[in-house]
Write an enzyme that holds these catalytic residues in place. Structure first.
Site, short mmCIF file in Angstrom:
data_model
loop_
_atom_site.label_atom_id
_atom_site.label_comp_id
_atom_site.label_asym_id
_atom_site.label_seq_id
_atom_site.Cartn_x
_atom_site.Cartn_y
_atom_site.Cartn_z
N LYS A 22 28.90 12.00 53.18
CA LYS A 22 29.33 12.28 51.79
C LYS A 22 28.26 13.10 51.07
O LYS A 22 28.56 14.13 50.47
CB LYS A 22 29.54 10.98 51.03
CG LYS A 22 29.66 11.13 49.51
CD LYS A 22 29.93 9.84 48.78
CE LYS A 22 28.73 9.14 48.27
NZ LYS A 22 28.03 9.68 47.11
N ASN A 23 27.00 12.67 51.18
CA ASN A 23 25.96 13.32 50.37
C ASN A 23 25.50 14.65 50.94
O ASN A 23 24.75 15.38 50.30
CB ASN A 23 24.79 12.36 50.16
CG ASN A 23 25.21 11.21 49.25
OD1 ASN A 23 26.27 11.25 48.64
ND2 ASN A 23 24.39 10.18 49.20
N CYS A 116 25.64 5.67 35.20
CA CYS A 116 26.63 4.89 35.94
C CYS A 116 26.02 3.50 36.13
O CYS A 116 24.95 3.21 35.62
CB CYS A 116 26.93 5.56 37.28
SG CYS A 116 25.53 5.53 38.38
N ARG A 121 20.70 8.09 35.20
CA ARG A 121 21.03 9.34 35.91
C ARG A 121 20.80 10.60 35.06
O ARG A 121 21.70 11.38 34.84
CB ARG A 121 22.46 9.30 36.45
CG ARG A 121 22.90 8.06 37.16
CD ARG A 121 22.17 7.74 38.44
NE ARG A 121 22.36 8.67 39.51
CZ ARG A 121 23.33 8.61 40.42
NH1 ARG A 121 24.22 7.67 40.33
NH2 ARG A 121 23.42 9.50 41.39
N ASP A 304 19.93 3.90 48.84
CA ASP A 304 21.37 3.73 49.12
C ASP A 304 21.62 2.63 50.15
O ASP A 304 22.79 2.27 50.36
CB ASP A 304 21.98 5.04 49.63
CG ASP A 304 22.09 6.05 48.51
OD1 ASP A 304 22.43 7.21 48.79
OD2 ASP A 304 21.83 5.69 47.36
N ARG A 396 35.08 5.53 47.45
CA ARG A 396 34.43 6.79 47.06
C ARG A 396 33.61 7.34 48.23
O ARG A 396 33.46 8.55 48.40
CB ARG A 396 33.51 6.58 45.85
CG ARG A 396 34.20 6.48 44.51
CD ARG A 396 33.19 6.58 43.40
NE ARG A 396 32.23 7.60 43.73
CZ ARG A 396 30.89 7.45 43.57
NH1 ARG A 396 30.41 6.33 43.11
NH2 ARG A 396 30.06 8.41 43.89
C1 EPZ Z 1 21.51 11.57 45.26
O1 EPZ Z 1 21.69 11.28 43.88
C2 EPZ Z 1 22.61 10.80 45.99
N1 EPZ Z 1 23.92 11.27 45.55
C3 EPZ Z 1 22.47 9.30 45.70
O2 EPZ Z 1 23.46 8.63 46.48
C4 EPZ Z 1 21.08 8.85 46.17
O3 EPZ Z 1 20.92 7.49 45.82
C5 EPZ Z 1 20.00 9.69 45.46
O4 EPZ Z 1 20.24 11.10 45.71
C6 EPZ Z 1 18.61 9.35 45.94
O5 EPZ Z 1 18.52 9.53 47.30
C7 EPZ Z 1 24.44 12.40 46.11
O6 EPZ Z 1 23.81 13.05 46.93
C8 EPZ Z 1 25.82 12.79 45.66
P1 EPZ Z 1 18.03 11.94 42.39
P2 EPZ Z 1 20.85 12.12 42.76
O7 EPZ Z 1 18.21 13.11 41.52
O8 EPZ Z 1 20.71 13.51 43.20
C9 EPZ Z 1 15.63 10.61 38.55
C10 EPZ Z 1 25.29 7.21 46.88
O9 EPZ Z 1 25.38 5.97 46.84
N2 EPZ Z 1 16.02 11.91 37.99
O10 EPZ Z 1 17.20 12.07 43.63
O11 EPZ Z 1 21.46 11.85 41.43
C11 EPZ Z 1 16.79 9.62 38.56
O12 EPZ Z 1 16.86 8.96 37.32
C12 EPZ Z 1 24.52 7.94 45.79
O13 EPZ Z 1 25.77 7.93 47.79
C13 EPZ Z 1 15.46 12.34 36.79
O14 EPZ Z 1 14.65 11.65 36.19
O15 EPZ Z 1 19.45 11.38 42.85
C14 EPZ Z 1 16.42 8.68 39.67
O16 EPZ Z 1 15.50 7.72 39.17
C15 EPZ Z 1 24.01 7.02 44.70
N3 EPZ Z 1 15.84 13.54 36.29
C16 EPZ Z 1 15.67 9.56 40.66
O17 EPZ Z 1 15.31 10.75 39.94
C17 EPZ Z 1 16.74 14.35 36.93
O18 EPZ Z 1 17.02 15.46 36.41
C18 EPZ Z 1 16.49 9.93 41.89
O19 EPZ Z 1 17.54 10.73 41.48
C19 EPZ Z 1 17.31 13.90 38.14
C20 EPZ Z 1 16.93 12.68 38.66
#
Ligand code: EPZ
Length: 416
Positions: A22-23, A116, A121, A304, A396
């Site tokens: 998915k990711n 969420c 996020r 995850d 999902r």
């Molecule tokens: C991706 O989400 C994945 N989703 C998530 O999987 C996964 O948990 C996550 O990466 C971490 O590996 C998809 O790929 C669709 P991040 P993403 O930006 O990109 C902070 C699942 O279950 N952050 O790496 O949203 C944020 O708050 C999903 O399949 C900022 O502060 O994750 C978090 O603490 C859930 N500012 C951390 O970074 C930003 O602009 C990680 O977020 C962006 C993120």
């Protein structure tokens, strides 16, 4: 399927092919927008998030057809760069379209995706990357308008290796003039696969898999075909399932190096793992041993898989601890696991789990995608029937968790 019923305390035996990731596929589908032609993607998982992303691509003018697990996208007919709000609200990861829309058309109109159940996020790092490339970002009502006459290559410094922000920066930089270097980039396998996909369609990206990605802008891309790797989090979920239920399973179509940190944790808890080029064999005889785990960006233990591991710890020998460093809301599932008799104490970002076996079957509610999968794992190690409600969350990201676990010997079924 909004309810899943599990009859617990049956060991697992069997083998399955793990669905496509998915990711990995969601950013790849978004990246197809960068090309005014045809892209074919194989091994696409038939999950709700993919269907939602398909709807968005069609709503902005791309023609798409999903035939089994083969997806064809034609970006030639792209007609707008505004993502309809209802899609952003229903799938926050649609924000991943803003980078390619900006790169292709010079503008992207979305709205703040909002938080969420697992966390706030924020998208500040995405917007910082767009500004570094010369784009203006403004809010108009609840719309977010990102635009640039010309994107120019730049140095982008991420203070945290955000997966989504790295993906958006990469895609916005593909057509930018000159060289962009992303420092502090995420190193997840999904980033590597996006870099391979983009290079396969004519982009020029170096450093895939490292924290420094260099993108040299190109004018044109070309038609391409690409196969998505197996879903490492789905594979990790079934690894957790056999650790909780015991038994011996084979997981085909997944690269062991993509979930190496989870495999090492499983071995420390007593699992026997045999790794091959494109599949895994896992055996678990007896209850798992306790362990302490911290979730971290790749190559650390993935957030995850945190809820699924918590379900295994709930039936392990002794006391385990989890420290969640990525998403502040991930521990919501602990409350549901307690309804099955799990002994879990949560304090801020730490959880202490006193294992006991078996748990007691009961009624529980999924609060998020991976939390719902964790409740299925717990049901496998619970006496009697466990009924999990709100399983649309699970759909999902899992093509058919009941089909897969039934093939592995579980007594499980989905109900409307
Ligand atoms: C991706 O989400 C994945 N989703 C998530 O999987 C996964 O948990 C996550 O990466 C971490 O590996 C998809 O790929 C669709 P991040 P993403 O930006 O990109 C902070 C699942 O279950 N952050 O790496 O949203 C944020 O708050 C999903 O399949 C900022 O502060 O994750 C978090 O603490 C859930 N500012 C951390 O970074 C930003 O602009 C990680 O977020 C962006 C993120």
């Amino acid at each position: 399927m909004s309810i899943i019923q599990v009859q617990g305390l049956r060991s697992l035996e069997g083998e399955i092919k793990v669905q496509g990731s998915k990711n990995a596929v969601l950013p790849i589908m978004a990246a197809a927008v960068l090309h005014k032609g045809r892209t074919v993607i194989h091994n696409v998982p038939r999950i709700q998030d993919v269907f939602c992303m398909l709807g968005i691509l069609q709503s902005i003018g791309c023609s798409c057809s999903l035939d089994g697990h083969k997806l064809t996208i034609d970006g030639a007919s792209l007609s707008q760069s505004e993502i309809p709000e209802e899609y952003i609200k229903s799938m926050r990861s649609s924000i991943i379209l803003s980078g390619p829309l900006l790169g292709r058309t010079g503008s992207a109109v979305t709205s703040f995706p909002g938080g969420c159940s697992i966390g706030k996020r924020p998208i500040d790092l995405h917007l910082m990357a767009f500004r570094a490339l010369g784009a203006g970002v403004k809010e108009k009502g609840d719309k977010l308008i990102v635009s640039a006459k010309k994107l120019k290559g730049a140095d982008i410094y991420f203070p945290f290796p955000s997966v989504g922000a790295t993906e958006n920066a990469l895609m916005a930089a593909v057509h930018a003039e000159g060289v962009t270097v992303i420092h502090g980039a995420a190193k997840e396998p999904e980033i590597k696969s996006l870099c391979s996909f983009l290079n396969n369609m004519g982009a020029r990206i170096h450093g895939a898999g490292t924290s420094r990605l260099a993108v040299t802008g190109v004018k044109e891309l070309h038609d391409s075909e690409f196969t998505v790797a197996g879903d490492r989090i789905v594979a990790g979920t079934y690894l957790a399932a056999v650790m909780a239920a015991q038994g011996s399973i084979v997981l085909n179509g997944v690269l062991p190096e993509d979930l190496r940190s989870a495999l090492r944790i499983a071995e420390k808890m007593g699992a026997e793992i045999r790794e091959y080029e494109n599949h895994l064999e896992v055996s678990m005889m007896g209850r798992p041993d306790s362990i302490d785990v911290v979730t971290e960006p790749y190559p650390g233990f993935p957030t995850d898989l945190q809820s699924q591991l918590m379900a295994v710890m709930a039936v392990s020998r002794g006391t385990s601890r989890i420290s969640e460093t990525i998403f502040e809301g991930r521990f919501k599932t602990a409350e549901e696991l307690r309804r099955l008799g799990a002994d879990i104490i949560v304090k801020e970002k730490k959880a202490v789990i006193h294992g006991q076996h078996p748990l007691k079957g009961g009624f529980v509610t999924a609060t998020d995608l991976r939390g719902g999968a964790a409740l299925v794992v717990a049901g496998l190690a619970s006496e009697g029937i466990t009924e999990i409600h709100e399983c649309h969350h699970v759909e999902r990201g899992y093509e058919d968790i009941c089909r897969d676990l039934t093939s592995l010997g579980a007594a499980i079924r989905g109900m409307e």
